[in-house]
Design a protein around this motif. Sequence first.
Motif, short mmCIF file in Angstrom:
data_model
loop_
_atom_site.label_atom_id
_atom_site.label_comp_id
_atom_site.label_asym_id
_atom_site.label_seq_id
_atom_site.Cartn_x
_atom_site.Cartn_y
_atom_site.Cartn_z
N VAL A 1 -24.04 39.89 84.07
CA VAL A 1 -22.91 40.03 83.14
C VAL A 1 -23.14 41.26 82.26
CG1 VAL A 1 -22.33 37.57 83.04
CG2 VAL A 1 -23.96 38.53 81.39
N ARG B 1 -19.76 34.85 81.01
CA ARG B 1 -18.88 35.66 81.86
C ARG B 1 -17.61 36.08 81.12
NH1 ARG B 1 -16.95 34.17 88.04
NH2 ARG B 1 -16.17 36.24 88.56
N LYS C 1 -17.15 38.46 76.30
CA LYS C 1 -17.51 39.87 76.42
C LYS C 1 -17.95 40.51 75.11
CE LYS C 1 -16.71 40.41 80.81
NZ LYS C 1 -17.82 40.68 81.75
#
Length: 328
Positions: free
Chosen positions: A9, A62, A65
């Motif tokens: 990620v 995921r 952010k």
Amino acid sequence: MASNFIDYVKIHCKSGKGGAGSTHFRREKFVDKGGPDGGDGGRGGHIILRGNSQLWTLLHLRYQKHIKAENGVAGGGSRSTGAQGKDVIVEVPLGTVIRDEETGEILAEITKNNEEKIILEGGRGGLGNSHFKNSVQQTPRYSQPGEPGNESWLILELKVLADVGLVGFPNAGKSTLLSVMSAAKPEIASYPFTTLTPNLGVVQYHDYKSFIIADIPGIIEGAAEGKGLGLRFLRHIERNSILLFVVSAESESVLEEYETLLNELKQYNPELLDKKRVLGISKMDIIQDEDLEKNLKKLPANLPIVRFSSLTLEGIPELKDLLWQQLE
């Protein structure tokens, strides 16, 4: 199951800004010219990563952010220090490597449960004007602003932690071997790439001893160049103490298959060839002939070899013994 395993990620992190120092003077009845008493600003919040042995994927990050810590609070009068900004603790599975997205530099690795690493420090709080009083400047009318926080795009990569990593082509029998050596229940079928995510299993040994074995998705020729599934999962092999190469007895050339696997590992990371290796010849219940024995004689003399059948369990105890010896 495959969609739930996330091992890569990219997240944007920003630590908190430090609080400003206070420019304040003591004001009390009957106290003439009390002097400066401005307090310091509080530190900005850190971004901290913490190992969690209950996690096995980066899935929870995921869709997260952007991660931001609190700013520090400004100082006050009477030398009161502002509150620190609240730290943000991000829990990650063991085996997580953190890199700076721009430079590629490794910032930290999390390998233990509850292990904490400060990835981005919060800005320091500014000093209040009480620090700047001296014989020349009795009434400083200035204080420091808080330092800005740090921000960066970070890459989190998960490398599965296991003592033994299974390396082999699709349909070599790795998943079946894992299922008979441990309590793991990987998906098993006759089509290639049955294993789409790494599977971990705990192998019970004598006297309550145990070790962890990982079934890595099958490698194909050209995996190091990005073909098939191998490249994505080759990083997981970096954490293994021992590499157990699994080649089917049905193979036309055990030597060629073994050397192809070695070559893929070498192209990905030459240091992988420094790890201990064991070669397991699977599906011995299907083929037992002289050609196979001649084939095996071409292999390096110092390479430990175990023949086994996951169906009849022949050779499985010997394989466990050999792996434990190599681990010790």
